[in-house]
Design a protein around this motif. Structure first.
Motif, short mmCIF file in Angstrom:
data_model
loop_
_atom_site.label_atom_id
_atom_site.label_comp_id
_atom_site.label_asym_id
_atom_site.label_seq_id
_atom_site.Cartn_x
_atom_site.Cartn_y
_atom_site.Cartn_z
N GLY A 558 0.77 -1.23 0.00
CA GLY A 558 0.00 0.00 0.00
C GLY A 558 0.80 1.28 0.00
O GLY A 558 0.24 2.36 -0.12
N ALA A 559 2.14 1.19 0.12
CA ALA A 559 2.98 2.39 0.18
C ALA A 559 3.67 2.60 -1.17
O ALA A 559 4.14 1.64 -1.79
N PRO A 560 3.74 3.83 -1.66
CA PRO A 560 4.43 4.10 -2.93
C PRO A 560 5.91 3.72 -2.83
O PRO A 560 6.53 3.85 -1.77
N THR A 561 6.45 3.25 -3.92
CA THR A 561 7.86 2.86 -3.97
C THR A 561 8.63 3.81 -4.87
O THR A 561 8.04 4.55 -5.68
N LYS A 562 9.93 3.76 -4.75
CA LYS A 562 10.81 4.57 -5.59
C LYS A 562 11.56 3.62 -6.52
O LYS A 562 12.09 2.61 -6.09
N PRO A 563 11.59 3.94 -7.83
CA PRO A 563 12.31 3.05 -8.74
C PRO A 563 13.78 2.92 -8.33
O PRO A 563 14.37 3.84 -7.75
N SER A 564 14.35 1.78 -8.65
CA SER A 564 15.77 1.58 -8.38
C SER A 564 16.58 2.70 -9.00
O SER A 564 16.27 3.20 -10.08
N ARG A 565 17.64 3.09 -8.33
CA ARG A 565 18.50 4.15 -8.84
C ARG A 565 19.04 3.82 -10.23
O ARG A 565 19.32 4.71 -11.02
N TRP A 566 19.16 2.54 -10.52
CA TRP A 566 19.69 2.16 -11.82
C TRP A 566 18.66 2.39 -12.92
O TRP A 566 19.01 2.76 -14.03
N LEU A 567 17.38 2.18 -12.61
CA LEU A 567 16.35 2.52 -13.58
C LEU A 567 16.32 4.02 -13.83
O LEU A 567 16.18 4.47 -14.98
N LEU A 568 16.46 4.81 -12.77
CA LEU A 568 16.47 6.26 -12.93
C LEU A 568 17.67 6.71 -13.76
O LEU A 568 17.57 7.60 -14.61
N ARG A 569 18.81 6.07 -13.53
CA ARG A 569 20.01 6.40 -14.31
C ARG A 569 19.82 6.02 -15.78
O ARG A 569 20.19 6.77 -16.68
N LEU A 570 19.25 4.84 -16.03
CA LEU A 570 19.00 4.44 -17.41
C LEU A 570 18.04 5.40 -18.11
O LEU A 570 18.22 5.74 -19.28
N ASP A 571 17.02 5.84 -17.38
CA ASP A 571 16.08 6.81 -17.95
C ASP A 571 16.81 8.10 -18.32
O ASP A 571 16.60 8.66 -19.40
N ALA A 572 17.66 8.58 -17.42
CA ALA A 572 18.37 9.84 -17.66
C ALA A 572 19.29 9.73 -18.87
O ALA A 572 19.32 10.61 -19.74
N VAL A 573 20.05 8.66 -18.94
CA VAL A 573 20.98 8.49 -20.07
C VAL A 573 20.21 8.27 -21.37
O VAL A 573 20.60 8.80 -22.42
N SER A 574 19.13 7.51 -21.31
CA SER A 574 18.35 7.26 -22.53
C SER A 574 17.79 8.56 -23.08
O SER A 574 17.81 8.80 -24.30
N ARG A 575 17.29 9.41 -22.17
CA ARG A 575 16.77 10.69 -22.64
C ARG A 575 17.88 11.53 -23.23
O ARG A 575 17.71 12.21 -24.26
N ALA A 576 19.06 11.53 -22.59
CA ALA A 576 20.18 12.34 -23.07
C ALA A 576 20.67 11.88 -24.43
O ALA A 576 21.19 12.67 -25.21
N THR A 577 20.51 10.60 -24.73
CA THR A 577 21.02 10.05 -25.99
C THR A 577 19.93 9.82 -27.02
O THR A 577 20.17 9.23 -28.07
N GLY A 578 18.70 10.27 -26.71
CA GLY A 578 17.63 10.18 -27.68
C GLY A 578 16.96 8.84 -27.77
O GLY A 578 16.18 8.59 -28.71
N LEU A 579 17.20 7.94 -26.84
CA LEU A 579 16.53 6.65 -26.85
C LEU A 579 15.16 6.77 -26.19
O LEU A 579 14.87 7.74 -25.49
N ASP A 580 14.32 5.78 -26.40
CA ASP A 580 12.96 5.81 -25.86
C ASP A 580 12.75 4.63 -24.93
O ASP A 580 12.45 3.52 -25.38
#
Length: 887
Positions: A558-580
């Motif tokens: 019932g409590a919200p979770t935070k994505p793994s730091r590695w998922l957040l890092r992958l999201d950041a790099v993917s956005r920076a490199t134009g990946l989806d």
């Protein structure tokens, strides 16, 4: 044995403190882990004495004083045992192997693969292997493309940290490490840019600013195919995550020869996935095994220990005897049937006296029709448990004796008419593991002095926490559940990385109960974040698999979770490199469809229409209110003849409390019907003590209910003094009846009827619960008092002459600061009585029509606040669709 020896030292007060045996056992486990860490890093224990200078907080001084168990007492124990610790043994064996290979190198190749050398002894062995003529060290996932700036910034949370330290220990430069000469794989391969994407995402924190700089794209932009073969699924809860993973693994089986594996540190998710695969009859084992305490034999041992320790109290007795392994030497079905009878005939209501004798006393008092069979069941239980129960009654008992008596009792209780107890209790992999655990505990038990027997169940559970049942052979040959470490050297066609939430993967750095971070650093132990680096390495390796799925849950418990730091890092790099990197929806949609296929339509609101001849022709005034608010309850009670069982091991609740208050007030009024004595309150409290005597020993009654009665007594006496001048006679707990058209009999038991000096009647209803509002009384939904008035007007109460009713009032006996409150049921008692009677006649006529149903809660806003039959009517199932507020 080591844990028990450490437990003995703690119980003996070494280092200060006197914990309970189970607390000492858990502390000893933590002490053993600290000892293992210190010996793994090959550090001298005497350095502990210098870790907490006088300017440190006092609790650190106390902690280090406690750790003298390891520095002073433990070495003496080892000398007396003629033994060494397991980690020290491993260090010596590894050193001996190193020496043997250095002096006599093996003639053939020696290959060490998959290790990052995080253990110093292992790193030494790898160094020796690398120096052998035929030796090779294969490093898993070494990043040789990382620039020097990033390499130098690698810290203990980075996936390359362990390999960096290992290369330094081996005195080898990164550039000198060659590729393993493996043939080209025949199956699919991950895109070459995938590894580069992982390296960018895992950059050290000090250089993450480079994500937004063009320098990260040196050598060409990342290809749009870098994420080919990567899928991400964000699920609402772990339930959907487990179902999605199970669907993926089940779909793999549709392709001949394909394999799939779930890799996760979350054992709960692993168990859920295994259970979901059971939908399709697919059996899969979690390689991490199952805790022994959660397997059937482990649970049975825990329950039988608690049953004996708590002197066969109702809940522990039922929990143990309803376990599938319990048979008591009888045919299993017969034992279950008798256990259910014991539940209904003996265990319902207040707790019996301790032991089998207490259960026998209840059986004798209730004179159950099945008394002979139940007495035989109790006799059998007493004979089986006698040695174990006798030890439990002692002030102190040796652990070995408790273990032996417990296991003999468990075996005897597990015996059936077809099989002896050992054959049932110790069968299968879990049974064999439980037998090994029991044998090891018994063998090591003399290390511990005698203990309070009542602490034995908690002590047993403390030792059982570290016992695991692992399958001797796998489940499905193409589906697997692995821990991150196991996945390093294996690669299925589909790799699922599950539970990618912060705090799970990576795990939260464990708090060290013994040392602060500066103290660990000063002592020479690795920082808690070192585990994050190892976990990051396992994630990076998995992410580079040809086909990989990343899953997580947005909420857990019932409590919200935070994505793994590695998922957040992958999201950041993917956005920076134009990946989806957008998450996938298809698996979640399929999961919804799977559940929908197994769903069932909720039942409608129950509305049975029994034959008129079976419908009740006699109800009390309180049941008339139920008839108005919830006809289904009348159907269940009077037509189906279902009666709610009393609670097990019940303390007096609000209903029982109300009965006690009524009884005390009734006894007081009958004892002093005319003139109140000066010490009336004291006399009423004395009567209350007599009435409450059977339950006053219960802590809840003494602490909560009795103080309320004391306040009620004061208010009641003052109210009585004001009323007595206008009262000619008082009748309490008086029964009445009134025959109505259609041969329907209305009954009542009035709390109190006062015959006033003017000849009229005043009816009083004592309420310890909620008082009906005048609007509810006028609308006919609370007709109790008006119907009693109708009976009184007709002379239907025994010993009370017919007469007009001038007062209908509720006495709200709340027991708050005021004590109580008098509330009128309405301004015109005569009209209320007439209207209630006419309404009842109409209700009788309506239900004499065979088409009128006994509907459940026909008026939701007026439905009863509590009903014994709410679960039978399955109110939660159908009311949610109608927007009905659930009480």
């Amino acid at each position: 044995r080591r844990q028990l020896l450490l437990t003995r030292l703690i119980l003996a007060g070494h280092g200060g403190g006197r914990p309970t045996p189970d607390q000492a056992a858990r502390l000893s486990l933590e002490l053993g882990r600290l000892l293992d860490q210190v010996q793994t890093e090959r550090l001298p224990l005497d350095r502990l004495e210098t870790l907490a200078p006088e300017d440190y907080a006092e609790h650190w001084q106390l902690t280090l004083r406690f750790l003298t168990i390891l520095t002073e007492a433990w070495p003496e124990i080892l000398r007396a045992e003629g033994a060494i610790d397991p980690i020290e043994r491993r260090n010596l064996l590894t050193a001996a192997q190193c020496e043997a290979w250095l002096s006599r190198p093996p003639p053939g190749p020696v290959i060490a693969a998959g290790s990052t050398g995080s253990i110093p002894a292992t790193a030494d062995l790898l160094r020796v292997v690398a120096s052998l003529p035929g030796g090779e060290v294969v490093l898993p996932g070494l990043d040789r493309d990382m620039d020097e700036e990033n390499w130098n910034a690698v810290a203990d949370t980075h996936p390359q940290f362990g390999l960096k330290k290992l290369l330094e220990r081996l005195e080898v430069e990164r550039g000198e490490v060659a590729d393993w000469p493996a043939p080209e794989p025949s199956g699919p391969r991950a895109h070459p840019d995938r590894r580069r994407l992982a390296a960018l995402a895992m950059r050290p924190p000090a250089t993450c600013h480079g994500w937004r700089e063009s320098s990260i794209l040196s050598g060409g932009a990342l290809s749009g195919d870098a994420l080919d073969g990567v899928e991400r699924v964000d699920c609402p809860t772990p339930r959907e995550e487990a179902l999605v993973i199970a669907l993926m693994m089940r779909e793999t089986l549709e392709h001949e020869g394909r394999t799939a594996a779930l890799v996760t540190p979350d054992r709960s998710l692993a168990r859920r996935v295994a259970a979901e695969l059971g939908r399709w009859g697919v059996v899969i084992d979690d390689s991490a095994g199952r805790p022994l305490g959660k397997t059937p034999p482990g649970v049975f041992l825990r329950l039988t220990a608690r049953m004996a320790a708590e002197a066969f109290a109702p809940y522990p007795l039922l929990a143990a005897c309803q376990h599938p392994l319990a048979a008591g030497g009888m045919e299993e079905g017969r034992f279950r049937a008798l256990t259910r009878l014991v539940d209904m005939r003996i265990l319902r209501g207040a707790r019996p006296a301790p032991g089998i004798a207490g259960l026998r006393a209840v059986l004798a008092a209730r004179e159950a029709g099945d008394g002979v069979a139940l007495d035989g069941w109790l006799q059998r239980m007493e004979e089986m448990s006698r040695p174990f129960a006798a030890l439990m009654e002692a002030e102190a008992a040796p652990l070995a004796g408790l273990v032996r008596a417990h296991m003999e009792f468990a075996e005897t209780l597990a015996a059936s008419a077809e099989l002896p107890g050992p054959a049932r209790l110790w069968a299968g992999e879990a049974g064999e593991a439980a037998a090994r655990f029991a044998a090891e505990l018994f063998e090591a038990a003399p290390a511990l002095p005698s203990i309070d027997p009542r602490s034995y169940p908690a002590l047993l559970e403390a030792f059982m926490e570290s016992a695991v049942v692992r399958p001797s052979h796998g489940g499905h040959p193409r589906l697997f559940i692995w821990g991150p470490l196991e996945a390093r050297m294996q690669q299925p066609d589909l790799l699922i990385l599950g539970a990618l939430n912060e705090g799970t993967w990576p795990p939260e750095p464990a708090a060290d109960p013994w040392m602060s971070r500066p103290m660990r650093r000063q002592f020479g132990l690795a920082s808690p974040e070192r585990r994050i680096g190892l976990s990051a390495h396992d994630f990076a390796q998995g992410f580079c698999a040809p086909r990989v799925v990343l899953t997580r849950s947005r909420k857990v418990d019932g409590a919200p979770t935070k994505p793994s730091r590695w998922l957040l890092r992958l999201d950041a790099v993917s956005r920076a490199t134009g990946l989806d990197p957008r998450p996938s929806r298809r698996w979640l949609d399929w999961a919804v469809e799977v559940d929908r296929a197994h769903a069932f339509d909720p039942m409608p609101r129950p509305a049975p229409r029994p034959p008129v001849g079976d419908r009740p022709r006699m109800l009390s005034v309180t049941e008339i209110e139920t008839w108005m608010r919830d006809p289904y309850a009348i159907y269940a009670r009077h037509i189906l003849r279902l009666k709610a069982l009393d609670s097990i091991d019940a303390d007096p609740g609000s209903a029982e409390y109300g009965s006690l208050v009524h009884a005390a007030l009734d006894a007081f009024v009958k004892r002093y019907p005319a003139v109140l004595p000066d010490d009336a309150k004291a006399l009423l409290l004395g009567i209350g003590e007599e009435t409450f005597a059977p339950v006053l020993a219960l802590p809840g009654v003494w602490a909560f209910w009795w103080p309320r009665f004391e306040r009620i007594a004061g208010w009641f006496v003052e109210t009585e003094r004001k009323r007595r001048a206008s009262i000619a006679a008082t009748h309490t707990e008086v029964g009445g009846r009134l025959e109505l058209p259609g041969r329907f009999l209305l009954t009542a038991k009035a709390d109190r009827i006062d015959v006033l000096k003017d000849g009229s009647l005043a009816l009083v209803d004592y309420k310890t619960g909620i008082v009906p509002r005048p609007k509810e009384v006028a609308a006919g939904f609370s007709p109790q008092l008006p119907l009693e008035a109708a009976i009184a007007r007709a002379g239907g109460f025994k010993g009370v002459s017919a007469g007009p009713v001038s007062e209908l009032s509720f006495w709200h006996l709340r027991g708050n600061a005021e004590g109580g409150k008098e509330t009128s049921a309405g301004k015109d008692p005569e009209e209320l009585a007439r209207a209630a009677l006419e309404g009842l006649k109409g209700l009788i006529a309506a239900f004499d029509d065979p088409s009128t149903p006994y509907e459940a809660r026909p008026h939701p806003a007026m439905s009863p606040r509590y009903s014994d039959y709410q679960h039978l009517a399955r109110v939660r199932e159908w009311s949610s669709g109608e927007g009905e507020a659930e009480e």
